[in-house]
Enzyme design. Structure first.
Site, PDB file in Angstrom:
ATOM      1  N   ASP A   1       0.981  -0.979  -0.347  1.00 29.93           N
ATOM      2  CA  ASP A   1      -0.219  -0.018  -0.113  1.00 29.93           C
ATOM      3  C   ASP A   1       0.891   1.280  -0.099  1.00 29.93           C
ATOM      4  O   ASP A   1       2.141   1.250   0.515  1.00 29.93           O
ATOM      5  CB  ASP A   1      -0.504   0.418   1.262  1.00 29.93           C
ATOM      6  CG  ASP A   1      -2.003   1.217   1.141  1.00 29.93           C
ATOM      7  OD1 ASP A   1      -3.702   0.320   0.966  1.00 29.93           O
ATOM      8  OD2 ASP A   1      -1.582   2.345   0.846  1.00 29.93           O
ATOM      9  N   ILE A   2       0.737   2.166  -0.511  1.00 35.73           N
ATOM     10  CA  ILE A   2       1.222   3.317  -1.098  1.00 35.73           C
ATOM     11  C   ILE A   2       1.009   4.064   0.507  1.00 35.73           C
ATOM     12  O   ILE A   2       1.704   5.756   1.033  1.00 35.73           O
ATOM     13  CB  ILE A   2       1.202   4.516  -2.113  1.00 35.73           C
ATOM     14  CG1 ILE A   2       1.716   5.390  -2.576  1.00 35.73           C
ATOM     15  CG2 ILE A   2      -0.167   5.348  -1.774  1.00 35.73           C
ATOM     16  CD1 ILE A   2       1.731   6.055  -3.765  1.00 35.73           C
TER      17      ILE A   2
ATOM     18  N   ASN B   1     -13.250  -3.191   2.307  1.00 35.83           N
ATOM     19  CA  ASN B   1     -14.284  -1.925   2.332  1.00 35.83           C
ATOM     20  C   ASN B   1     -14.707  -2.387   1.303  1.00 35.83           C
ATOM     21  O   ASN B   1     -14.178  -2.703  -0.138  1.00 35.83           O
ATOM     22  CB  ASN B   1     -13.283  -0.718   2.057  1.00 35.83           C
ATOM     23  CG  ASN B   1     -12.416  -0.767   3.780  1.00 35.83           C
ATOM     24  OD1 ASN B   1     -12.768  -1.297   4.515  1.00 35.83           O
ATOM     25  ND2 ASN B   1     -11.254  -0.074   3.425  1.00 35.83           N
TER      26      ASN B   1
ATOM     27  N   VAL C   1     -11.233   3.491  -3.622  1.00 33.93           N
ATOM     28  CA  VAL C   1     -10.886   2.474  -4.836  1.00 33.93           C
ATOM     29  C   VAL C   1     -11.714   1.537  -5.381  1.00 33.93           C
ATOM     30  O   VAL C   1     -11.931   0.832  -4.749  1.00 33.93           O
ATOM     31  CB  VAL C   1      -9.264   2.153  -4.842  1.00 33.93           C
ATOM     32  CG1 VAL C   1      -8.709   1.763  -6.069  1.00 33.93           C
ATOM     33  CG2 VAL C   1      -8.486   3.175  -4.389  1.00 33.93           C
TER      34      VAL C   1
ATOM     35  N   HIS D   1     -10.587  -4.837  -3.815  1.00 36.23           N
ATOM     36  CA  HIS D   1      -9.295  -5.130  -3.067  1.00 36.23           C
ATOM     37  C   HIS D   1      -9.531  -5.261  -1.976  1.00 36.23           C
ATOM     38  O   HIS D   1     -10.068  -5.316  -1.093  1.00 36.23           O
ATOM     39  CB  HIS D   1      -8.382  -4.098  -3.154  1.00 36.23           C
ATOM     40  CG  HIS D   1      -9.038  -2.863  -2.765  1.00 36.23           C
ATOM     41  ND1 HIS D   1      -9.984  -2.151  -3.334  1.00 36.23           N
ATOM     42  CD2 HIS D   1      -8.790  -2.229  -1.807  1.00 36.23           C
ATOM     43  CE1 HIS D   1     -10.332  -1.148  -2.692  1.00 36.23           C
ATOM     44  NE2 HIS D   1      -9.841  -1.174  -1.435  1.00 36.23           N
ATOM     45  N   MET D   2      -8.510  -6.348  -1.158  1.00 36.74           N
ATOM     46  CA  MET D   2      -8.233  -6.944  -0.061  1.00 36.74           C
ATOM     47  C   MET D   2      -7.053  -5.878   1.137  1.00 36.74           C
ATOM     48  O   MET D   2      -6.075  -5.687  -0.088  1.00 36.74           O
ATOM     49  CB  MET D   2      -8.474  -8.561   0.087  1.00 36.74           C
ATOM     50  CG  MET D   2      -8.164  -9.148   1.570  1.00 36.74           C
ATOM     51  SD  MET D   2      -8.573 -10.999   1.201  1.00 36.74           S
ATOM     52  CE  MET D   2      -6.972 -11.635   1.330  1.00 36.74           C
ATOM     53  N   HIS D   3      -7.432  -6.126   2.061  1.00 38.56           N
ATOM     54  CA  HIS D   3      -6.003  -5.266   2.414  1.00 38.56           C
ATOM     55  C   HIS D   3      -5.118  -6.604   3.473  1.00 38.56           C
ATOM     56  O   HIS D   3      -6.160  -7.381   4.426  1.00 38.56           O
ATOM     57  CB  HIS D   3      -6.530  -3.958   3.264  1.00 38.56           C
ATOM     58  CG  HIS D   3      -7.513  -2.377   3.316  1.00 38.56           C
ATOM     59  ND1 HIS D   3      -6.546  -1.196   2.929  1.00 38.56           N
ATOM     60  CD2 HIS D   3      -8.324  -2.309   2.183  1.00 38.56           C
ATOM     61  CE1 HIS D   3      -7.355  -0.736   2.398  1.00 38.56           C
ATOM     62  NE2 HIS D   3      -8.366  -1.663   1.870  1.00 38.56           N
TER      63      HIS D   3
HETATM   64  P1  5GP Z   1      -9.926   1.350   0.255  1.00 44.52           P
HETATM   65  O1  5GP Z   1     -10.211   2.416   1.232  1.00 44.52           O
HETATM   66  O2  5GP Z   1     -10.701   1.562  -1.197  1.00 44.52           O
HETATM   67  O3  5GP Z   1     -10.043   0.158   0.650  1.00 44.52           O
HETATM   68  O4  5GP Z   1      -8.125   1.315  -0.211  1.00 44.52           O
HETATM   69  C1  5GP Z   1      -7.905   1.710  -0.972  1.00 44.52           C
HETATM   70  C2  5GP Z   1      -6.198   1.527  -0.541  1.00 44.52           C
HETATM   71  O5  5GP Z   1      -5.596   1.899  -1.605  1.00 44.52           O
HETATM   72  C3  5GP Z   1      -5.627   2.519   0.283  1.00 44.52           C
HETATM   73  O6  5GP Z   1      -5.223   1.994   1.593  1.00 44.52           O
HETATM   74  C4  5GP Z   1      -4.901   3.379  -0.644  1.00 44.52           C
HETATM   75  O7  5GP Z   1      -3.530   3.889   0.320  1.00 44.52           O
HETATM   76  C5  5GP Z   1      -3.653   2.589  -1.404  1.00 44.52           C
HETATM   77  N1  5GP Z   1      -3.911   3.293  -2.897  1.00 44.52           N
HETATM   78  C6  5GP Z   1      -4.410   4.302  -3.311  1.00 44.52           C
HETATM   79  N2  5GP Z   1      -3.320   4.381  -4.345  1.00 44.52           N
HETATM   80  C7  5GP Z   1      -2.553   3.754  -4.782  1.00 44.52           C
HETATM   81  C8  5GP Z   1      -1.413   3.774  -5.377  1.00 44.52           C
HETATM   82  O8  5GP Z   1      -1.470   4.218  -6.428  1.00 44.52           O
HETATM   83  N3  5GP Z   1      -0.971   2.830  -4.838  1.00 44.52           N
HETATM   84  C9  5GP Z   1      -0.590   1.852  -3.963  1.00 44.52           C
HETATM   85  N4  5GP Z   1       0.434   0.740  -3.516  1.00 44.52           N
HETATM   86  N5  5GP Z   1      -1.732   2.081  -2.829  1.00 44.52           N
HETATM   87  C10 5GP Z   1      -2.708   3.119  -3.136  1.00 44.52           C
END
Ligand code: 5GP
Ligand code: ZN
Length: 114
Positions: A30-31, A87, A96, A100-102
């Protein structure tokens, strides 16, 4: 899906720190990490949310879970412990719009869901 950032990561037009890849799934750091280990695991196929996955797409969810096991081993949190989170939609905190899965680990995560 040319406007989707995660599709761009799959295509390689946005760089990422790849952790794991197979034919269905890509995993990358994650970024903005919320924990010492914070990996995003995505299907290469675009599904906007968990709710959009149809019965044929369940193979992608299976592949994401199997990738989670492998990522946990690669990041050495498989025995210590970790958490996986998807989420979904606004109140679920989704930002996003590509499924996706964290995978979070590397510290004692707080109890509770929020
Ligand atoms: P969400 O809240 O949608 O579940 O999480 C999206 C995740 O994607 C966030 O933790 C965010 O930091 C990560 N993210 C968003 N854009 C990018 C990107 O361009 N590169 C990477 N590696 N992670 C991203
Ligand atoms: Zn996408």
């Amino acid at each position: 899906m040319e406007e989707c950032i995660f599709c761009k990561i799959v295509a390689g037009t946005i760089p990422s720190r790849k952790v794991y890849e197979d034919e269905r799934v890509l995993a990358f750091d994650d970024i903005h990490p919320m924990a010492p280990v914070h990996v995003i695991i995505i299907p290469k196929r675009h599904w906007a949310t968990l709710m959009d996955v149809d019965s044929a797409g369940m193979a992608d969810l299976q592949a994401m879970m199997a990738a989670g096991q492998e990522v946990a081993r690669l990041k050495k949190v498989d025995q210590r412990g970790f958490r996986v989170v998807i989420n979904c939609n606004k109140e679920g905190g989704q930002v996003v719009w590509h499924l996706h899965m964290h995978l979070l680990g590397g510290l004692r995560l707080k109890d509770g869901l929020a």
